[in-house]
Design an enzyme around this catalytic site. Structure first.
Site, PDB file in Angstrom:
ATOM      1  N   ASP A 271      -3.272   3.875  -1.441  1.00 36.13           N
ATOM      2  CA  ASP A 271      -3.945   4.201  -0.192  1.00 36.13           C
ATOM      3  C   ASP A 271      -4.374   5.668  -0.213  1.00 36.13           C
ATOM      4  OD1 ASP A 271      -4.916   3.778   2.353  1.00 36.13           O
ATOM      5  OD2 ASP A 271      -2.949   3.799   3.324  1.00 36.13           O
TER       6      ASP A 271
ATOM      7  N   GLU B  20       0.854  -1.186   0.000  1.00 39.71           N
ATOM      8  CA  GLU B  20       0.000   0.000   0.000  1.00 39.71           C
ATOM      9  C   GLU B  20       0.887   1.232   0.000  1.00 39.71           C
ATOM     10  OE1 GLU B  20      -3.137   0.281   2.845  1.00 39.71           O
ATOM     11  OE2 GLU B  20      -3.647  -1.838   2.665  1.00 39.71           O
TER      12      GLU B  20
ATOM     13  N   GLU C 144     -12.415   3.147   2.876  1.00 39.10           N
ATOM     14  CA  GLU C 144     -11.907   3.223   4.244  1.00 39.10           C
ATOM     15  C   GLU C 144     -12.884   4.009   5.110  1.00 39.10           C
ATOM     16  OE1 GLU C 144      -7.159   3.563   3.869  1.00 39.10           O
ATOM     17  OE2 GLU C 144      -8.217   5.331   3.164  1.00 39.10           O
TER      18      GLU C 144
END
Length: 173
Positions: free
Chosen positions: A65, A35, A122
């Site tokens: 990310d 990531e 997320e």
């Protein structure tokens, strides 16, 4: 999941370091993914691009990310190959209060699908957020809605409640 920063790429041969540890413990590459935060990418860093490509050539997945948190997201998507876009949690924080957030998240998921990428949101904290993400076709989600971070030992109860993936079904799920 291994989070890598710009410094990891600048201060050492990060590919050699990660791959040596992976080999030492006999971990299959398909179980690991790198990531890299959007802010770590630079338009003019050929060395950085070579490191990313080494990971890719060896079979590691590359995940971006915090997608959407920086200023050059679309150029980065154009210039690098990713497997997964992790949509920045700030979009979900305003999902109910800013109508633009839903439109932007929907557009990101649609664009990712057209580019052949998976998406992961997320910061999912509510059932409504999760339902929205499922409805628009987001592939994966993580956040407090599912669980707060817990030590490995405390996570054992999940094994009893959730169906377990096998090596054969892991890629499907």
């Amino acid at each position: 999941s291994i989070n890598l920063s710009r410094l990891d790429f600048e201060l050492c041969d990060i590919f050699a370091e990660v791959d040596a540890i992976r080999q030492k413990y006999n971990v299959p590459i398909k179980l690991l993914h790198m990531e890299v935060t959007e802010s770590a990418f630079s338009d003019e860093n050929a060395t950085f691009a070579r490191h990313i490509e080494r990971f890719r050539q060896a079979g590691y997945q590359i995940w971006m990310d915090d997608f959407g948190s920086g200023y050059s997201s679309l150029n980065i998507l154009k210039d690098y190959q990713f497997d997964v876009l992790k949509i920045d949690m700030k979009f979900l924080q305003t999902l109910d209060t800013n109508p633009k957030s839903k439109l932007i998240v929907t557009s990101i998921v649609d664009m990712a699908k057209q580019l052949g990428l998976q998406t992961l949101a997320e910061g999912v904290e509510t059932k409504d957020q999760f339902i929205f993400l499922k409805m628009i076709g987001c592939d994966k989600a993580q956040g407090y809605f599912f669980s707060k971070p817990v030590p490995f030992e405390a996570a054992a109860h999940f094994k009893e409640k959730l169906p377990q993936e096998t090596w054969e079904t892991m890629e499907y799920y």
